[in-house]
Design a protein around this motif. Structure first.
Motif, PDB file in Angstrom:
ATOM      1  N   GLU A  45      72.610 -48.228  78.240  1.00  0.00           N
ATOM      2  CA  GLU A  45      72.335 -48.329  79.677  1.00  0.00           C
ATOM      3  C   GLU A  45      70.852 -48.093  79.964  1.00  0.00           C
ATOM      4  O   GLU A  45      70.236 -48.824  80.752  1.00  0.00           O
ATOM      5  CB  GLU A  45      73.178 -47.302  80.447  1.00  0.00           C
ATOM      6  N   CYS A  65      67.808 -50.745  81.343  1.00  0.00           N
ATOM      7  CA  CYS A  65      66.998 -50.404  82.518  1.00  0.00           C
ATOM      8  C   CYS A  65      65.504 -50.459  82.189  1.00  0.00           C
ATOM      9  O   CYS A  65      64.699 -50.877  83.011  1.00  0.00           O
ATOM     10  CB  CYS A  65      67.384 -49.011  83.015  1.00  0.00           C
ATOM     11  N   PHE A  67      73.034 -41.104  86.638  1.00  0.00           N
ATOM     12  CA  PHE A  67      73.729 -42.142  85.876  1.00  0.00           C
ATOM     13  C   PHE A  67      73.109 -42.309  84.482  1.00  0.00           C
ATOM     14  O   PHE A  67      73.819 -42.342  83.462  1.00  0.00           O
ATOM     15  CB  PHE A  67      73.687 -43.452  86.669  1.00  0.00           C
ATOM     16  N   ARG A  81      76.005 -51.145  83.979  1.00  0.00           N
ATOM     17  CA  ARG A  81      77.261 -50.687  83.363  1.00  0.00           C
ATOM     18  C   ARG A  81      78.007 -51.856  82.712  1.00  0.00           C
ATOM     19  O   ARG A  81      78.450 -51.772  81.558  1.00  0.00           O
ATOM     20  CB  ARG A  81      78.157 -50.040  84.422  1.00  0.00           C
ATOM     21  N   LEU A 129      66.664 -49.122  90.460  1.00  0.00           N
ATOM     22  CA  LEU A 129      67.773 -48.179  90.329  1.00  0.00           C
ATOM     23  C   LEU A 129      67.566 -46.965  91.235  1.00  0.00           C
ATOM     24  O   LEU A 129      68.487 -46.498  91.911  1.00  0.00           O
ATOM     25  CB  LEU A 129      67.922 -47.750  88.873  1.00  0.00           C
ATOM     26  N   LYS A 167      69.824 -45.734  94.453  1.00  0.00           N
ATOM     27  CA  LYS A 167      70.444 -44.401  94.508  1.00  0.00           C
ATOM     28  C   LYS A 167      69.991 -43.618  95.730  1.00  0.00           C
ATOM     29  O   LYS A 167      70.726 -42.786  96.256  1.00  0.00           O
ATOM     30  CB  LYS A 167      70.129 -43.609  93.235  1.00  0.00           C
ATOM     31  N   GLU A 223      73.050 -50.666  89.328  1.00  0.00           N
ATOM     32  CA  GLU A 223      73.764 -49.702  88.465  1.00  0.00           C
ATOM     33  C   GLU A 223      75.036 -50.326  87.904  1.00  0.00           C
ATOM     34  O   GLU A 223      75.324 -50.218  86.708  1.00  0.00           O
ATOM     35  CB  GLU A 223      74.104 -48.431  89.242  1.00  0.00           C
TER      36      GLU A 223
END
Length: 802
Positions: A760, A764, A60, A791, A452, A456, A787
């Protein structure tokens, strides 16, 4: 003979290195025969960065990074060198006698085989001299690269279409009275073909004011203003015509005598005679080579408004060099024709001026764009000028090249300088390329990235340990799964026990170190033979209190050499029933072997002088275990300010040992500091960390500019590296959001790069409290989907900016 030339990167060359480059060209050109034309052609074309958004394996954040830079314009630079053998008669021809008007291209004198052989040998010698310098790379071009093939265009077609990509088909050329057109591209030509257009003096390099300070000096080649600093499509042509120097000087002697005899008719003849005498005196006094030279900037654009802007831009850049901008409309077709690769022998003699070889070479462009590392592994940084991504390997490629002998690095920068931000960026990319990363942090700087990764991997990775009173982190440093206590394990146990026993201001005596080492070795021997109980701190403490006490009494070890009562008393809080008895007696082993991203957040105990250093040291020892067992896998230990907890004299040996051992197991240690006093006052940092870190990463050091001499001496920076560091963030593009960082590799290669990320990635990585809280609240609102929160927040902020 045609060559592709690879020049040094922009802003990476010092004044002494520019002098060396000039000396290399001088030596090389002198081996070429008379009546040779040296044509260096630098082509700068505006292109757009093409991202790899379509790759299936992009994460991502990687995809957002590529999307952020997609279609960004930049100036692409290619450089060629054409060396042409011509004849005396040909070199004197003017523009009214073009090759277009003759039946044969090659003069009869050059059809002799011996002449050709001697010329080829001389050019090979020229190329060897340039290559051996190490500053410039030359690659001989083959026939297909020059003329092209049915599948791909050669440099001839690319030049004739003004399309270095070779994707533009051949188009009509139109000659208007005041302008030349190639398809829909109109040419704009500025020439330096007369001494009146040139400055009074030239140099190999010049000071670039935008990145220089009172205490530092950024250097660029003298011709850099018409190189990468000129942002339009253009070609910078540099010609040196190597006539017979002695014949040139004899011709000037005759001209001087004529001027002398005509002096009574005109004062200008007297002045010209004086100038010629100066030229001759200079040539004979310093054995200089008399040559002819010509330089021009050929730019192009579409539409009258764009051409007007280009003309102004080129004129302004030439003025920066001290030259008189001469916009030439009459000679455009002739000079365009002469600059065709291989057609240098058709250059019109009236467009050249007499000078010396040394001065002519000063007008060569000597730098190019930043280049990506030739390595599959690396991180993405950005070019500080154009802002396009650069693939940079600061680990494997420098090791292979011999620039560094270990992969360790130290990161130095003031508070708010972006240390945690760039380390988030590095760690994320290392993780995505298969590395195992252990971070010891005291500021929640990696919470966003860890969350994150955890999302994932569905909880399989991205482990975040934080110390809490009701659920403290517990270890058992005496336990090893395979039962093998090697040298590394023994050393780490000794370092741990010394940390528990001695205060920061106390140094153990040699007798105490020996006694402690014997206690550890004997205890581990009993574990091996099975005579000791389960390995833990409790059983070690009991061993020292019983068996080892009797041994010391038997050996009559004096109390002043090793005070066992003091030792047991100080370590009692970690023994069964003590205040910290849970810390070193865990019956659960932290299963970290297969976890690739682990963060130990110790902010809650960062002020605890007992727990903080002990836990930090145990984490480092845990990392050593992980490092020994994972063969052939990259391992990274990042100490974010946590090194301060163990920065006492007794720990210097262990830290040095850790840094040295790390190299043998494909590991990398990263140490971060922000205080100047830490650098200058800590012997541990100086002797153990900095001495074993071949890669240094420095951020904006402007607040330390007045004290930078001490930092330069401590880090062993050269004057060139100092100038680079002090240029950080001095001329940032206000249209882009980024901070610059200096990366030095073993004192061999160094440059300043931009840490620019997508919105993005920024959200983070950010350590700004308000932005972190905003992301956390949105994540909670979305059921823990970080995530999706990133976004949505990024999209919202983009709309706000617009």
């Amino acid at each position: 003979m045609a060559f592709e030339v690879t020049l040094p990167e922009l802003f990476t060359v010092s004044s002494q290195e520019y002098e060396a480059l000039h000396g290399v060209w001088l030596k090389a050109v002198k081996v070429l025969p008379d009546y040779t034309v040296v044509h260096k052609q630098d082509i700068f074309v505006q292109e757009r960065y093409r991202s790899d958004i379509g790759k299936d394996d992009l994460s991502f954040l990687s995809r957002s990074f590529e999307r952020h830079f997609n279609e960004r314009p930049f100036l692409h630079h290619t450089c060629y060198l054409f060396i042409t053998k011509t004849t005396r008669a040909q070199s004197r021809r003017q523009s009214d006698c073009s090759v277009l008007c003759r039946g044969t291209l090659v003069p009869k004198e050059l059809q002799d085989k011996d002449t050709t052989t001697r010329f080829l040998e001389a050019v090979e010698q020229f190329a060897s001299i340039v290559r051996e310098s190490g500053h410039i790379r030359l690659r001989r071009l083959g026939a297909d690269e020059i003329a092209g093939t049915p599948e791909s265009s050669g440099i001839l077609e690319r030049y004739l279409t003004l399309s270095p990509s070779g994707k533009t088909p051949l188009q009509d050329m139109r000659l208007d009275p005041d302008r030349m057109w190639i398809g829909d591209k109109a040419l704009c030509l500025h020439t330096l073909s007369d001494l009146d257009d040139l400055p009074g003096s030239v140099r190999t390099d010049d000071r670039y004011e935008r990145l220089s300070t009172e205490r530092s000096d950024c250097r660029l080649s003298f011709a850099a203003p018409v190189g990468l600093l000129l942002s339009c499509n253009h070609i910078y042509n540099q010609y040196l015509f190597l006539d017979n120097s002695d014949e040139n000087l004899r011709q000037f002697e005759r001209t001087a005598r004529n001027m002398q005899s005509l002096a009574q008719y005109s004062r200008s003849n007297q002045i010209n005679k004086a100038w010629i005498d100066d030229y001759l005196n200079e040539a004979h006094s310093f054995s200089l080579t008399s040559i002819r030279a010509h330089f021009n900037v050929m730019a192009w654009g579409e539409g009258s408004e764009e051409l007007k802007q280009i003309r102004n831009d080129v004129g302004a850049q030439l003025a920066l060099m001290g030259c008189t901008p001469r916009h030439n409309t009459v000679d455009v077709p002739t000079l365009f024709w002469a600059a065709i690769p291989g057609n240098e022998g058709d250059f019109p003699a009236e467009e050249s001026f007499y000078t010396f070889l040394e001065q002519g070479l000063c007008l060569f462009n000597e730098e190019t764009n930043y280049r990506s590392s030739l390595s599959p592994f690396g991180i993405k940084m950005a070019d500080r000028v154009s802002g396009i991504p650069i693939h940079l390997d600061i680990s494997d490629y420098p090791m292979k090249k011999g620039w560094i002998s270990n992969r360790n690095r130290v990161v130095i920068g003031p508070s708010g300088g972006g240390k945690s931000f760039i380390l988030n960026h590095i760690c994320r990319q290392y993780y995505e390329q298969g590395a195992h990363i252990v971070i010891v942090d005291t500021g929640n700087s990696y919470q966003g990235l860890c969350s994150l990764i955890r999302q994932k991997t569905k909880g399989r990775d991205g482990i975040y340990f934080t110390y809490q009173e009701d659920a403290p982190v517990a270890f058992n440093p005496f336990f090893v799964e395979d039962g093998v206590y090697d040298v590394e394990k023994r050393e780490s146990l000794k370092a741990l026990l010394l940390t528990l026993w001695k205060r920061e201001s106390e140094e153990p005596t040699r007798a105490e170190e020996v006694a402690l080492s014997n206690a550890v070795n004997l205890y581990l021997s009993q574990l091996k033979t099975g005579t000791a109980a389960t390995p833990s701190f409790n059983t070690f403490y009991e061993f020292v209190a019983t068996d080892y006490r009797r041994l010391l009494e038997k050996k009559r070890v004096r109390e002043k050499d090793f005070d066992i009562e003091n030792f047991l008393n100080v370590l009692e809080p970690y023994y069964r029933g003590g205040e910290y008895d849970y810390l070193l007696n865990s019956d659960k082993q932290l299963d970290l072997l297969d976890k690739r991203f682990i963060v130990f957040e110790l902010d809650n105990i960062s002020e605890n002088k007992v727990l903080y250093p002990v836990i930090t040291l145990i984490i480092m020892e845990t990392f050593l275990t992980k490092m020994r067992r994972l063969k052939g896998i990259r391992k990274v230990l990042l100490l974010e300010e946590a090194w301060k907890a163990i920065a006492k004299a007794g720990m210097a040996g262990f830290i040095k040992y850790l840094y040295k051992t790390c190299r043998k197991y494909f590991g990398e240690c990263m140490c971060v500091t922000q205080e100047l006093d830490d650098l200058l006052s800590s012997p541990v940092l100086k002797e153990s960390v900095i001495a074993n870190c071949d890669c240094r990463i420095l951020l904006d050091m402007r607040k330390y500019a007045n004290k930078f001499d001490e930092i330069q001496e401590l880090l062993g920076l050269s004057d060139k590296e100092r100038n680079q560091v002090l240029s950080i963030n001095r001329a940032n593009d206000p249209k882009r959001r980024y901070k610059e960082v200096w990366i030095g590799l073993g004192g061999v290669h160094s440059a300043v790069y931009a840490t620019e990320t997508s919105l993005e990635e920024y959200l983070c990585y950010t350590t700004e409290e308000t932005e972190k809280l905003e992301l956390q609240r949105l994540t909670e609102k979305l059921g823990g989907n970080i995530e999706l929160a990133i976004r949505q927040l990024a999209e919202r902020k983009r709309n706000e900016y617009h």
